[in-house]
Design a protein around this motif. Sequence first.
Motif, PDB file in Angstrom:
ATOM      1  N   GLU A   1      23.585 -19.417  10.142  1.00 55.23           N
ATOM      2  CA  GLU A   1      22.481 -20.320   9.797  1.00 55.23           C
ATOM      3  C   GLU A   1      22.814 -21.764  10.139  1.00 55.23           C
ATOM      4  OE1 GLU A   1      22.109 -16.706   7.234  1.00 55.23           O
ATOM      5  OE2 GLU A   1      23.743 -18.075   7.731  1.00 55.23           O
ATOM      6  N   GLU A   2      24.076 -22.170   9.886  1.00 59.40           N
ATOM      7  CA  GLU A   2      24.472 -23.545  10.197  1.00 59.40           C
ATOM      8  C   GLU A   2      24.360 -23.808  11.694  1.00 59.40           C
ATOM      9  OE1 GLU A   2      28.150 -26.604   9.232  1.00 59.40           O
ATOM     10  OE2 GLU A   2      28.614 -24.500   9.627  1.00 59.40           O
ATOM     11  N   ALA A   3      24.769 -22.837  12.496  1.00 60.20           N
ATOM     12  CA  ALA A   3      24.677 -23.004  13.949  1.00 60.20           C
ATOM     13  C   ALA A   3      23.225 -23.093  14.402  1.00 60.20           C
ATOM     14  CB  ALA A   3      25.376 -21.840  14.645  1.00 60.20           C
ATOM     15  N   ILE A   4      22.356 -22.283  13.816  1.00 59.21           N
ATOM     16  CA  ILE A   4      20.941 -22.305  14.193  1.00 59.21           C
ATOM     17  C   ILE A   4      20.312 -23.650  13.836  1.00 59.21           C
ATOM     18  CG2 ILE A   4      18.680 -21.317  13.656  1.00 59.21           C
ATOM     19  CD1 ILE A   4      20.074 -18.578  13.481  1.00 59.21           C
ATOM     20  N   TYR A   5      20.661 -24.183  12.664  1.00 58.62           N
ATOM     21  CA  TYR A   5      20.109 -25.477  12.270  1.00 58.62           C
ATOM     22  C   TYR A   5      20.560 -26.583  13.211  1.00 58.62           C
ATOM     23  CZ  TYR A   5      17.493 -24.423   8.062  1.00 58.62           C
ATOM     24  OH  TYR A   5      16.523 -23.975   7.196  1.00 58.62           O
TER      25      TYR A   5
ATOM     26  N   TYR B   1      24.032 -18.224  20.444  1.00 64.20           N
ATOM     27  CA  TYR B   1      23.290 -18.511  21.666  1.00 64.20           C
ATOM     28  C   TYR B   1      21.832 -18.101  21.444  1.00 64.20           C
ATOM     29  CZ  TYR B   1      27.991 -18.594  23.730  1.00 64.20           C
ATOM     30  OH  TYR B   1      29.293 -18.879  24.015  1.00 64.20           O
ATOM     31  N   LEU B   2      20.911 -19.033  21.657  1.00 62.28           N
ATOM     32  CA  LEU B   2      19.481 -18.741  21.549  1.00 62.28           C
ATOM     33  C   LEU B   2      18.861 -18.759  22.934  1.00 62.28           C
ATOM     34  CD1 LEU B   2      18.301 -20.857  18.457  1.00 62.28           C
ATOM     35  CD2 LEU B   2      19.309 -18.570  18.512  1.00 62.28           C
ATOM     36  N   GLN B   3      18.234 -17.658  23.308  1.00 62.94           N
ATOM     37  CA  GLN B   3      17.549 -17.584  24.604  1.00 62.94           C
ATOM     38  C   GLN B   3      16.070 -17.882  24.389  1.00 62.94           C
ATOM     39  OE1 GLN B   3      16.239 -13.850  26.482  1.00 62.94           O
ATOM     40  NE2 GLN B   3      17.755 -14.272  28.080  1.00 62.94           N
ATOM     41  N   ILE B   4      15.614 -18.985  24.970  1.00 59.72           N
ATOM     42  CA  ILE B   4      14.211 -19.389  24.873  1.00 59.72           C
ATOM     43  C   ILE B   4      13.547 -19.085  26.207  1.00 59.72           C
ATOM     44  CG2 ILE B   4      12.629 -21.325  24.549  1.00 59.72           C
ATOM     45  CD1 ILE B   4      14.741 -22.613  22.801  1.00 59.72           C
ATOM     46  N   ILE B   5      12.436 -18.353  26.165  1.00 61.08           N
ATOM     47  CA  ILE B   5      11.768 -17.973  27.405  1.00 61.08           C
ATOM     48  C   ILE B   5      10.608 -18.914  27.703  1.00 61.08           C
ATOM     49  CG2 ILE B   5      12.389 -15.539  27.272  1.00 61.08           C
ATOM     50  CD1 ILE B   5       9.666 -14.943  26.139  1.00 61.08           C
TER      51      ILE B   5
ATOM     52  N   GLY C   1      20.403 -22.026  24.487  1.00 56.48           N
ATOM     53  CA  GLY C   1      21.020 -23.060  23.675  1.00 56.48           C
ATOM     54  C   GLY C   1      22.261 -22.526  22.985  1.00 56.48           C
ATOM     55  N   TYR C   2      23.204 -23.434  22.680  1.00 54.86           N
ATOM     56  CA  TYR C   2      24.479 -23.010  22.101  1.00 54.86           C
ATOM     57  C   TYR C   2      24.894 -23.961  20.993  1.00 54.86           C
ATOM     58  CZ  TYR C   2      29.563 -22.639  21.669  1.00 54.86           C
ATOM     59  OH  TYR C   2      30.835 -22.528  21.160  1.00 54.86           O
TER      60      TYR C   2
END
Length: 389
Positions: free
Chosen positions: A83-87, A50-54, A75-76
């Motif tokens: 790394e694969e999930a982030i890409y 999970y990426l939290q973008i402010i 984002g999820y």
Amino acid sequence: MMTRKNIVFLLFVLTTALFTSGCWDVTEPQRMYYINAVGVDFEDNQYKVYLQIINFADVAKSEQPSGDVAPAEVGYAEGKTIEEAIYKLYRSSDQEIFWGHMRYLLFSERAMENERSVPVIDTFIRFRETRYHIWVYCTKDPIKDVMLVTPILKNSLTSSKLSNPINTTKQESFIEPQNLRNVIIALNEPSHEVSIPYVTIMKDWETAEEQVDETTFSGVGILTKDGFKGFIKNSAARGNQWMNNDTNRGEITFKLEDGERDYLTVDLDKLDVKVEPIVKNSDQVTFDITIHLHATLNGFKGNINSDEVRANIIKQVKKEITETYEEGLKLDVDIYRFSEYLYRSNVRTWKKIEKDGKIPLTQDSIGKITIQVTKINPGRKTYEETIEE
């Protein structure tokens, strides 16, 4: 016709323009998304990231954000590696993602089991945009729910307790914050264990319309180089604060024997903690604990005897230190890092008795606990009540 002087001037202008126009490949700040936090879960052999973008407009301020723009989006994605999930999330992003403002990393319980946290930590310490001063937490609540909690009064997420835990520890140091640098050091030093703040969602606050969610520190999770040991929650974790020189202030509440009020709450600060390993017969070790502290009384009525106050402080602090230590033993955890104390002071004995960086501990491993209340402050003297020496 150009003179030699004009030609020299023209060359100077062209050269200056060439060297001052070297920023054409720099992305403008408003054309980037800023990562504030990353949450990591693990299920079905997949990392769930999970990426939290402010909101960029709130990066440089701590007051309330604009109401027409969401303070954050999460984002999820899933992947066999983080790394694969982030890409995968890169592919769905409208703008370049910038990692230099990342403030915290949140693990689920499953993401810490079986060494799964090791590659995650390794990813962030190797990536050139991230810093070592990233706060690290763990939780049993859904990662997404924790990351979508809005701070009290809808302040900017950059000023939330997870983004900046130091603000809250000034008033009460129940749980010591841990950054990525300290986690790495603790995992590489005896006993190769680290206490990570355990975060839960509570409904302690409300507006005129509704109750609101807020995050709170509810204990610690014990992470080791080999995986996850378990949680020490709520009051069972209170002894940690009295064994830490970085504690700014804590409180204890105890029952008075005499007086008009049954209970008294006391602030404790100015802690000075010393742990001394005592070696007997070359392989038997106990640990003597000496703590000096100051006390400030709150809201008492009537005359209070200082000896009674000191006795109750000593009794309660010893009780909490012992209870937390025993909770650690149940999990096979060296909660106070006694192994490291012995390693620093007597490495020969440590090498003789250690196993995998830890020394064997029992309920009898704590020797003497000496608490010295060096000062009692009665606080503001509004009434005539006194502390009797």
